[in-house]
Design a protein around this motif. Structure first.
Motif, PDB file in Angstrom:
ATOM      1  N   SER A  27     -11.991   8.171   3.322  1.00  0.00           N
ATOM      2  CA  SER A  27     -11.147   7.092   2.801  1.00  0.00           C
ATOM      3  C   SER A  27     -11.793   5.719   2.908  1.00  0.00           C
ATOM      4  O   SER A  27     -11.664   4.895   1.995  1.00  0.00           O
ATOM      5  N   SER A  57     -14.416   5.436   0.203  1.00  0.00           N
ATOM      6  CA  SER A  57     -13.742   5.447  -1.105  1.00  0.00           C
ATOM      7  C   SER A  57     -13.097   4.108  -1.403  1.00  0.00           C
ATOM      8  O   SER A  57     -13.219   3.584  -2.515  1.00  0.00           O
ATOM      9  N   TRP A  58     -12.395   3.542  -0.418  1.00  0.00           N
ATOM     10  CA  TRP A  58     -11.743   2.250  -0.647  1.00  0.00           C
ATOM     11  C   TRP A  58     -12.753   1.148  -0.923  1.00  0.00           C
ATOM     12  O   TRP A  58     -12.523   0.273  -1.757  1.00  0.00           O
TER      13      TRP A  58
END
Length: 117
Positions: A83, A86-87
């Motif tokens: 995450s 990805s962010w």
């Protein structure tokens, strides 16, 4: 003089550096590491070329493509389960596209015309 155009180029360099160095502080896979570093360095180099006035008008379009590639990279390179990485890719990708669109002559001409009325 620090113009809006120069500010946009500086933002581009900062976005690229954030992406390139983000594997230091976010969890990532080997694919995420290389994707963020390579695309981040390319974005930062494009911004530096614009600041140094070595770039042509095509760099704005290239930045748009790099921003889109950065945004879709978590799915294409299969690191969407990380995450943090990805962010970073999603945020840097979207902001790079926004900056690239703002730098395009068609868009900046409209904003310049609107400001004079």
């Amino acid at each position: 003089m620090f113009s809006v155009s120069r500010a946009e180029h500086t933002v581009t360099v900062v976005l690229g550096l954030i992406a390139a160095f983000s594997p230091i502080w976010v969890a990532h896979s080997n694919r995420a590491l290389w994707t963020l570093v390579v695309l981040g360095v390319l974005i930062a180099l494009a911004g530096l070329a614009q600041i140094a006035k070595m770039a042509t008008g095509m760099v704005g379009y290239a930045l748009g493509v790099l921003g889109v590639l950065m945004f879709i990279s978590p799915w294409v390179m299969n690191f969407h389960s990380y995450s943090g990485a990805s962010w970073v890719a999603w945020i840097v990708g979207v902001l790079t596209v926004v900056v690239a669109l703002a730098e395009m002559p068609e868009v900046s001409g409209r904003f310049g015309a609107a400001a004079h009325h």
